[in-house]
Design an enzyme around this catalytic site. Structure first.
Site, PDB file in Angstrom:
ATOM      1  N   HIS A   1      35.845  31.727  35.908  1.00  0.00           N
ATOM      2  CA  HIS A   1      36.118  31.925  36.974  1.00  0.00           C
ATOM      3  C   HIS A   1      37.405  30.510  36.835  1.00  0.00           C
ATOM      4  O   HIS A   1      37.905  30.189  35.527  1.00  0.00           O
ATOM      5  CB  HIS A   1      35.668  31.195  37.918  1.00  0.00           C
ATOM      6  CG  HIS A   1      34.915  32.735  38.496  1.00  0.00           C
ATOM      7  ND1 HIS A   1      34.517  32.902  39.977  1.00  0.00           N
ATOM      8  CD2 HIS A   1      34.321  33.394  37.732  1.00  0.00           C
ATOM      9  CE1 HIS A   1      34.077  33.605  40.047  1.00  0.00           C
ATOM     10  NE2 HIS A   1      33.157  34.021  39.479  1.00  0.00           N
ATOM     11  N   GLY A   2      38.447  31.066  37.265  1.00  0.00           N
ATOM     12  CA  GLY A   2      39.708  29.674  37.348  1.00  0.00           C
ATOM     13  C   GLY A   2      40.307  30.344  36.303  1.00  0.00           C
ATOM     14  O   GLY A   2      41.126  28.803  35.621  1.00  0.00           O
TER      15      GLY A   2
ATOM     16  N   SER B   1      43.375  30.580  36.064  1.00  0.00           N
ATOM     17  CA  SER B   1      44.998  30.820  36.017  1.00  0.00           C
ATOM     18  C   SER B   1      45.894  30.326  34.590  1.00  0.00           C
ATOM     19  O   SER B   1      44.798  29.141  34.722  1.00  0.00           O
ATOM     20  CB  SER B   1      45.596  31.162  37.459  1.00  0.00           C
ATOM     21  OG  SER B   1      45.603  32.315  38.580  1.00  0.00           O
TER      22      SER B   1
ATOM     23  N   HIS C   1      39.177  26.155  40.286  1.00  0.00           N
ATOM     24  CA  HIS C   1      40.062  27.218  40.688  1.00  0.00           C
ATOM     25  C   HIS C   1      41.477  26.367  41.162  1.00  0.00           C
ATOM     26  O   HIS C   1      41.949  25.336  41.610  1.00  0.00           O
ATOM     27  CB  HIS C   1      38.962  27.953  41.875  1.00  0.00           C
ATOM     28  CG  HIS C   1      38.042  28.571  41.895  1.00  0.00           C
ATOM     29  ND1 HIS C   1      37.088  28.323  41.580  1.00  0.00           N
ATOM     30  CD2 HIS C   1      37.880  29.468  41.171  1.00  0.00           C
ATOM     31  CE1 HIS C   1      35.750  29.102  42.139  1.00  0.00           C
ATOM     32  NE2 HIS C   1      36.518  30.138  41.504  1.00  0.00           N
ATOM     33  N   GLY C   2      41.934  27.270  41.433  1.00  0.00           N
ATOM     34  CA  GLY C   2      43.129  26.887  42.312  1.00  0.00           C
ATOM     35  C   GLY C   2      44.656  26.118  41.392  1.00  0.00           C
ATOM     36  O   GLY C   2      44.041  27.115  39.391  1.00  0.00           O
TER      37      GLY C   2
ATOM     38  N   ASP D   1      34.089  39.453  45.528  1.00  0.00           N
ATOM     39  CA  ASP D   1      34.403  37.529  44.638  1.00  0.00           C
ATOM     40  C   ASP D   1      33.765  36.573  45.472  1.00  0.00           C
ATOM     41  O   ASP D   1      33.470  36.722  46.983  1.00  0.00           O
ATOM     42  CB  ASP D   1      36.234  37.391  44.248  1.00  0.00           C
ATOM     43  CG  ASP D   1      36.163  36.470  43.489  1.00  0.00           C
ATOM     44  OD1 ASP D   1      35.604  36.289  42.896  1.00  0.00           O
ATOM     45  OD2 ASP D   1      37.768  35.698  43.792  1.00  0.00           O
ATOM     46  N   HIS D   2      32.753  35.936  45.130  1.00  0.00           N
ATOM     47  CA  HIS D   2      32.337  35.035  45.545  1.00  0.00           C
ATOM     48  C   HIS D   2      31.689  35.309  46.915  1.00  0.00           C
ATOM     49  O   HIS D   2      31.871  34.579  48.361  1.00  0.00           O
ATOM     50  CB  HIS D   2      33.506  33.606  45.920  1.00  0.00           C
ATOM     51  CG  HIS D   2      33.799  32.574  45.264  1.00  0.00           C
ATOM     52  ND1 HIS D   2      32.755  32.272  44.069  1.00  0.00           N
ATOM     53  CD2 HIS D   2      35.293  33.358  43.815  1.00  0.00           C
ATOM     54  CE1 HIS D   2      34.091  31.778  43.041  1.00  0.00           C
ATOM     55  NE2 HIS D   2      35.194  31.999  42.644  1.00  0.00           N
TER      56      HIS D   2
ATOM     57  N   ASP E   1      43.968  34.309  40.194  1.00  0.00           N
ATOM     58  CA  ASP E   1      44.523  34.987  41.339  1.00  0.00           C
ATOM     59  C   ASP E   1      45.647  33.703  41.900  1.00  0.00           C
ATOM     60  O   ASP E   1      46.329  34.430  42.386  1.00  0.00           O
ATOM     61  CB  ASP E   1      42.935  34.666  42.774  1.00  0.00           C
ATOM     62  CG  ASP E   1      43.757  34.694  44.288  1.00  0.00           C
ATOM     63  OD1 ASP E   1      44.751  35.041  43.851  1.00  0.00           O
ATOM     64  OD2 ASP E   1      42.814  34.318  44.568  1.00  0.00           O
TER      65      ASP E   1
HETATM   66  P1  13P Z   1      42.115  31.365  40.019  1.00  0.00           P
HETATM   67  O1  13P Z   1      42.092  29.801  40.937  1.00  0.00           O
HETATM   68  O2  13P Z   1      42.614  29.584  38.256  1.00  0.00           O
HETATM   69  O3  13P Z   1      43.438  31.854  39.868  1.00  0.00           O
HETATM   70  O4  13P Z   1      40.984  31.632  39.433  1.00  0.00           O
HETATM   71  C1  13P Z   1      40.586  32.080  41.184  1.00  0.00           C
HETATM   72  C2  13P Z   1      38.846  33.342  40.667  1.00  0.00           C
HETATM   73  O5  13P Z   1      38.602  32.205  40.114  1.00  0.00           O
HETATM   74  C3  13P Z   1      38.893  34.251  41.894  1.00  0.00           C
HETATM   75  O6  13P Z   1      36.955  33.931  41.660  1.00  0.00           O
HETATM   76  O1  G3H Z   2      38.293  31.676  43.890  1.00  0.00           O
HETATM   77  C1  G3H Z   2      38.413  31.619  45.045  1.00  0.00           C
HETATM   78  C2  G3H Z   2      39.863  32.891  44.867  1.00  0.00           C
HETATM   79  O2  G3H Z   2      40.949  32.054  43.820  1.00  0.00           O
HETATM   80  C3  G3H Z   2      39.742  33.434  46.443  1.00  0.00           C
HETATM   81  O3  G3H Z   2      40.905  32.668  47.179  1.00  0.00           O
HETATM   82  O4  G3H Z   2      38.941  32.485  49.356  1.00  0.00           O
HETATM   83  O5  G3H Z   2      41.611  32.351  49.115  1.00  0.00           O
HETATM   84  O6  G3H Z   2      41.387  33.820  48.760  1.00  0.00           O
HETATM   85  P1  G3H Z   2      40.351  33.071  48.837  1.00  0.00           P
HETATM   86 ZN    ZN Z   3      36.247  32.334  41.290  1.00  0.00          ZN
END
Ligand code: 13P
Ligand code: G3H
Ligand code: ZN
Length: 332
Positions: free
Chosen positions: A222-223, A225, A191-192, A93-94, A267
């Site tokens: 992404h993002g 949640s 995100h978050g 991821d990323h 996440d």
């Molecule tokens: P959330 O922060 O919405 O869970 O998104 C996670 C994400 O995009 C991980 O790549």
């Molecule tokens: O997009 C980011 C994910 O939520 C991963 O988060 O880098 O804190 O593991 P992290």
């Molecule tokens: Zn992401």
């Protein structure tokens, strides 16, 4: 069974979304596998086909560095052994270019994300192309990102005024020139835990425009949640201090999936479940200091949460159909 990410996408495209869940530790790993097989507790032998789902395990650079990336790999291999019915992909991821190459060379990952979305358009294409060339040599697929989501990811923070939606014409050019296999698009999420204010939400019109120009091409959200109020309230009632907030409504996942959003990244929700259970457990038992005391209910709660999430994504109940789909066809 670990499978190529593109096989999951071929089965899901336009019908349901595959949940892509981030993990960092053993309890998350166990809860994730149980949840995707519709199991609540470890002593349940039977797999519930109506709740079983294919899924993607995502590992961020932060997760790889938290202890040692080899622990994650070993844990996932053990889970594959312990839960032989599961079908899943393993994804970076990323990733940066360096992390992507490390995962490609490891021979363990099904796919990698190269995230150069903070770079200018041409530079993003140039970097993505390099990673695609290296990955395709090894049969690994690549997710790239175009547009800017708000919020914090890894070490990059994007303020709301700098976040920008993906331009559909640019998306077509990006995919053609970079050769990436799936594209993370900015469609209103961030995100978050703090995503939307007031009437903000997903930009379905933008997803539709992108899908029109890129038919049958897997898009990634992404993002994603949903930041359930129930879990935020439980955290706060157990001594936490999270502001009132909201995420992507779960009812939006399936309509987005029908428009080509094939991978949905989650996440934060898992972190909220973790935080609530650990806080509640130790609050209720102030004299307890055993790591297994919160770990056990967390694994069960996380498994239930994953199973619930998969219902919303439409991936619940798809595991057996995927298994058949992946069978080699007899030569006639
Ligand atoms: P959330 O922060 O919405 O869970 O998104 C996670 C994400 O995009 C991980 O790549
Ligand atoms: O997009 C980011 C994910 O939520 C991963 O988060 O880098 O804190 O593991 P992290
Ligand atoms: Zn992401």
């Amino acid at each position: 069974m670990i499978v190529p990410t593109k096989d999951l996408f071929r089965h899901a495209y336009g019908k349901y979304a595959v949940g892509a869940y981030n993990i960092n530790n053993l309890e998350q790993c166990v809860g994730l596998f149980r949840g995707n097989l519709g199991k609540h507790e470890s002593n349940e032998d039977s797999v519930d086909p109506s709740r079983s789902a294919p899924f993607i395990i995502q590992i961020s650079r932060g997760a790889r560095g938290y202890t040692d990336k080899r622990f994650l790999e070993a844990m996932i291999r053990a889970a594959e052994d312990i839960f032989p019915e599961s079908i899943f992909a393993v994804h970076l991821d990323h990733g940066t270019e360096e992390a992507a190459y490390d995962c490609i060379e490891s021979g363990f990952y099904s796919s990698v994300m190269i995230d150069a979305s903070h770079e200018p358009f041409d530079k993003n294409i140039e970097i993505t192309r390099r990673v695609v060339d290296r990955a395709h040599e090894k049969g690994i697929s690549v997710e790239a990102e175009l547009g800017m989501l708000g919020g914090v990811e890894e070490d990059i923070e994007v303020s709301e005024e700098h976040a920008c939606l993906t331009d559909p014409d640019q998306a077509v050019e990006f995919v053609e020139r970079s050769g990436c296999d799936s594209l993370a698009v900015a469609i209103g999420t961030s995100h978050g835990a703090y995503k939307f204010k007031g009437s903000q939400g997903l930009h379905f019109d933008r997803i539709e425009q992108i899908q029109k120009l890129l038919p049958n091409y897997p898009l990634v959200m992404h993002g994603s949640s949903s930041v359930p109020k129930e879990w935020v309230d439980r955290i706060n009632q157990a001594g936490g201090n999270l502001p009132d907030t909201s995420g992507v409504p779960e009812k939006d996942y399936l309509p987005a999936a029908k428009l080509g959003v094939t991978k949905v990244n989650i996440d934060t929700d898992g972190r909220l479940v973790w935080c609530a259970i650990y806080r509640e457990t130790f609050l209720a038992k102030p004299d307890n200091f055993d790591p297994r005391t919160p770990g056990k209910p967390f694994m069960a709660a996380y498994a239930d949460y994953i199973a619930h999430k998969n219902q919303a994504l439409g991936s619940a109940g798809q595991l057996e159909s995927l298994r058949e789909f992946l069978q080699p066809q007899p030569v006639s």
